[in-house]
Scaffold this motif. Structure first.
Motif, short mmCIF file in Angstrom:
data_model
loop_
_atom_site.label_atom_id
_atom_site.label_comp_id
_atom_site.label_asym_id
_atom_site.label_seq_id
_atom_site.Cartn_x
_atom_site.Cartn_y
_atom_site.Cartn_z
N GLU A 67 0.72 -1.14 -0.15
CA GLU A 67 0.02 -0.02 -0.11
C GLU A 67 0.84 1.18 0.05
OE1 GLU A 67 -2.87 -0.02 2.95
OE2 GLU A 67 -3.73 1.94 2.43
N GLY A 68 0.57 2.34 -0.95
CA GLY A 68 1.43 3.41 -0.94
C GLY A 68 1.97 3.53 -2.41
N ASP A 69 2.22 2.18 -3.09
CA ASP A 69 2.76 2.47 -4.44
C ASP A 69 2.11 3.15 -5.58
OD1 ASP A 69 5.06 0.60 -3.55
OD2 ASP A 69 3.82 -1.16 -4.32
N LEU A 70 0.99 3.64 -5.14
CA LEU A 70 0.20 4.24 -6.19
C LEU A 70 0.30 5.89 -6.07
CD1 LEU A 70 -3.10 2.19 -6.65
CD2 LEU A 70 -0.71 1.76 -7.40
N ALA A 71 1.04 6.09 -4.98
CA ALA A 71 1.25 7.59 -4.80
C ALA A 71 1.76 8.53 -5.81
CB ALA A 71 2.22 7.80 -3.52
N GLY A 72 1.20 9.41 -6.38
CA GLY A 72 1.37 10.21 -7.44
C GLY A 72 1.23 9.45 -8.97
N ALA A 73 0.61 8.30 -8.85
CA ALA A 73 0.19 7.52 -10.08
C ALA A 73 -1.19 8.36 -10.79
CB ALA A 73 -0.18 6.29 -10.01
N PHE A 74 -1.01 8.21 -12.10
CA PHE A 74 -2.00 8.85 -12.86
C PHE A 74 -3.02 7.70 -13.29
CE2 PHE A 74 -4.21 9.80 -17.02
CZ PHE A 74 -4.75 10.90 -16.66
N LEU A 75 -2.58 6.59 -13.35
CA LEU A 75 -3.54 5.29 -13.48
C LEU A 75 -2.78 3.99 -13.13
CD1 LEU A 75 -2.86 3.25 -16.26
CD2 LEU A 75 -4.21 5.15 -17.32
N VAL A 76 -3.35 3.08 -13.08
CA VAL A 76 -2.89 1.82 -12.43
C VAL A 76 -3.22 0.55 -13.21
CG1 VAL A 76 -3.99 1.42 -10.18
CG2 VAL A 76 -1.94 0.39 -10.55
N VAL A 77 -2.45 -0.40 -13.52
CA VAL A 77 -3.12 -1.69 -14.11
C VAL A 77 -2.71 -2.80 -13.00
CG1 VAL A 77 -3.11 -3.27 -15.89
CG2 VAL A 77 -2.75 -0.97 -16.46
N ALA A 78 -3.66 -3.48 -12.49
CA ALA A 78 -3.39 -4.55 -11.58
C ALA A 78 -3.55 -5.79 -12.26
CB ALA A 78 -4.36 -4.40 -10.28
N PHE A 108 -13.59 -4.39 -10.77
CA PHE A 108 -12.42 -3.92 -10.25
C PHE A 108 -11.81 -3.06 -11.34
CE2 PHE A 108 -13.63 -7.24 -7.47
CZ PHE A 108 -13.99 -6.50 -6.11
N CYS A 109 -12.59 -2.57 -11.95
CA CYS A 109 -12.08 -1.82 -13.30
C CYS A 109 -12.88 -0.27 -13.18
CB CYS A 109 -12.23 -2.49 -14.63
SG CYS A 109 -11.15 -3.60 -14.97
N ASP A 110 -12.14 0.83 -13.28
CA ASP A 110 -12.66 1.61 -13.56
C ASP A 110 -12.82 2.33 -15.24
OD1 ASP A 110 -12.80 2.98 -10.96
OD2 ASP A 110 -10.69 3.23 -11.09
N PHE A 111 -11.53 1.41 -15.89
CA PHE A 111 -11.72 1.83 -17.30
C PHE A 111 -11.39 0.35 -17.92
CE2 PHE A 111 -7.37 2.44 -16.16
CZ PHE A 111 -6.62 1.83 -17.05
N TYR A 112 -11.63 0.20 -19.15
CA TYR A 112 -11.30 -1.39 -19.77
C TYR A 112 -10.37 -0.64 -20.91
CZ TYR A 112 -15.51 -2.92 -17.62
OH TYR A 112 -16.51 -3.56 -16.70
N PHE A 113 -9.43 -1.80 -21.28
CA PHE A 113 -8.86 -1.67 -22.40
C PHE A 113 -9.46 -2.15 -23.70
CE2 PHE A 113 -5.45 -1.73 -19.40
CZ PHE A 113 -4.48 -0.95 -19.72
N PRO A 114 -9.61 -1.09 -24.56
CA PRO A 114 -10.32 -1.29 -25.88
C PRO A 114 -9.41 -2.39 -26.79
CG PRO A 114 -9.32 0.73 -25.97
CD PRO A 114 -8.94 0.18 -24.64
N SER A 115 -10.26 -3.09 -27.73
CA SER A 115 -9.45 -3.32 -28.68
C SER A 115 -9.18 -2.44 -29.78
CB SER A 115 -10.24 -4.64 -29.47
OG SER A 115 -9.68 -5.53 -30.16
N VAL A 116 -7.86 -2.21 -30.45
CA VAL A 116 -7.49 -1.16 -31.28
C VAL A 116 -6.81 -1.41 -32.74
CG1 VAL A 116 -6.03 0.92 -31.32
CG2 VAL A 116 -7.05 0.06 -28.87
N LEU A 122 -4.09 7.53 -36.56
CA LEU A 122 -5.51 7.10 -36.69
C LEU A 122 -5.82 5.84 -35.72
CD1 LEU A 122 -8.30 7.67 -38.38
CD2 LEU A 122 -7.39 5.64 -39.58
N GLN A 123 -6.79 5.93 -34.74
CA GLN A 123 -7.03 4.76 -34.15
C GLN A 123 -8.59 4.62 -34.13
OE1 GLN A 123 -4.67 4.06 -30.51
NE2 GLN A 123 -3.96 6.17 -30.62
N LEU A 124 -9.08 3.22 -34.12
CA LEU A 124 -10.37 2.92 -33.97
C LEU A 124 -10.03 2.12 -32.59
CD1 LEU A 124 -11.46 1.63 -37.63
CD2 LEU A 124 -11.22 4.02 -36.54
N ALA A 125 -10.82 2.42 -31.62
CA ALA A 125 -11.00 1.52 -30.43
C ALA A 125 -12.27 1.27 -30.36
CB ALA A 125 -10.61 2.49 -29.29
N ILE A 126 -12.38 -0.14 -29.94
CA ILE A 126 -13.59 -0.87 -30.05
C ILE A 126 -13.88 -1.37 -28.63
CG2 ILE A 126 -14.90 -3.01 -31.14
CD1 ILE A 126 -12.68 -2.83 -33.08
N SER A 127 -15.06 -1.21 -28.04
CA SER A 127 -15.60 -1.62 -26.83
C SER A 127 -16.63 -2.45 -26.79
CB SER A 127 -15.69 -0.31 -25.79
OG SER A 127 -16.28 -1.00 -24.71
#
Ligand SMILES: C[C@@]1(CC(=O)O)c2cc3[nH]c(cc4nc(cc5[nH]c(cc(n2)[C@H]1CCC(=O)O)[C@@](C)(CC(=O)O)[C@@H]5CCC(=O)O)C(CC(=O)O)=C4CCC(=O)O)c(CCC(=O)O)c3CC(=O)O
Ligand SMILES: NC(=O)C1=CN([C@@H]2O[C@H](COP(=O)(O)OP(=O)(O)OC[C@H]3O[C@@H](n4cnc5c(N)ncnc54)[C@H](O)[C@@H]3O)[C@@H](O)[C@H]2O)C=CC1
Length: 213
Positions: A67-78, A108-116, A122-127
């Motif tokens: 605990e504490g490893d996320l200090a200052g992080a913008f995002l985290v992947v567990a 336990f996700c705030d966001f998902y990784f899309p298929s890209v 140019l990026q098309l991201a699919i969810s």
């Protein structure tokens, strides 16, 4: 579930990945493509991740998450193989306002990784909002086959041309129509390219009013 689609600027932003196996590696590749500043924390790392650390492309801390490893992080992947650890990471992230993706654990996700599908900028991201990752992957393959390979180069040229037009022309309806017209044509770097000639002619016949020049 209604997810909000955005394209994040991650360049130089501190992103933490907990775990250093195959799943972590695939997320690390996505984060690297966005030029994130990556710290990986895991007692064991697969070779591909250890090599990136040796090359100075990310920081690897060879120890378990605390605990504490996320200090200052913008995002985290567990991405550990221990759901309890992934959930502890999510709890710290939630408490400290850090966006979290616990791989393959949707609650336990705030966001998902899309298929890209990607061609340069140019990026098309699919969810599918987690309903069927297999469908997201299948659609990516289909779109990938349909999109021309040179679309990224073409977009880079079109972007340069648009910047020329936007610098030279006032913001008005005729500029907007021109930009739509240019987007339908094949722009090339060649100076006599029809799109460039069209843009120049347009600039000549639509001079910037003196007060805006
Ligand atoms: C919610 C989400 C959270 C997240 O991880 O971000 C999530 C969750 C889960 N995935 C599972 C399984 C599979 N995931 C894939 C593939 C991908 N999964 C990806 C994203 C996501 N996966 C997020 C939602 C994406 C969306 O749908 O919008 C992709 C798009 C992007 C990426 O991973 O970077 C990448 C395709 C990349 C590409 O190739 O283009 C395959 C295909 C395969 O591997 O053959 C399978 C097997 C087939 C199947 O199950 O459909 C399971 C069950 C695990 C188990 O069985 O235990 C869960 C957990 C659950 O559903 O509970
Ligand atoms: N690889 C796959 O295709 C899939 C994997 N999964 C599941 O996803 C999880 C991760 O998969 P892999 O990356 O293949 O696993 P892996 O076993 O290769 O890697 C797990 C990583 O977690 C790290 N770790 C364990 N405890 C930790 C702690 N306390 N703190 C920090 N790091 C810790 C390990 O050191 C290792 O780097 C596993 O639970 C697996 O069952 C699910 C679906 C597909």
């Amino acid at each position: 579930m209604s997810l909000f689609p955005i394209f994040l600027k991650l360049t130089g932003r501190p992103c933490v990945v907990i775990g250093a196996g195959r799943l972590a590696e695939s997320k690390i590749e996505s984060l690297r493509a966005a030029e994130a500043a990556i710290t990986v924390i895991a007692p064991r790392a697969i070779d591909a991740i250890a090599e990136r650390a040796d090359a100075g492309e990310l920081i690897l801390r060879a120890r378990p998450y605390v605990e504490g490893d996320l200090a200052g992080a913008f995002l985290v992947v567990a991405a550990t193989d221990d759901p309890a650890v992934n959930r502890a990471v999510f709890a710290e992230a939630t408490a400290s306002g850090v966006l979290c993706n616990a791989v393959d654990d949707p609650p336990f996700c705030d966001f998902y990784f899309p298929s890209v599908v990607r061609r340069g900028d140019l990026q098309l991201a699919i969810s599918t909002a987690g309903n069927s990752p297999a469908l997201a992957q299948q659609l990516r393959k289909e779109l990938n086959e349909q999109l021309p390979l040179d679309l990224g180069d073409w977009l880079a040229d079109l972007g340069n041309l648009r910047r020329e037009v936007v610098t030279a022309e006032p913001l008005n309806e005729s500029r907007r129509l021109l930009l739509h017209q240019l987007a339908q044509r094949h722009v090339c770097a060649y100076d006599q390219c029809p799109s460039r000639l069209l843009a120049r002619e347009h600039a000549r016949t639509n001079p910037i009013p003196m007060e805006k020049a």
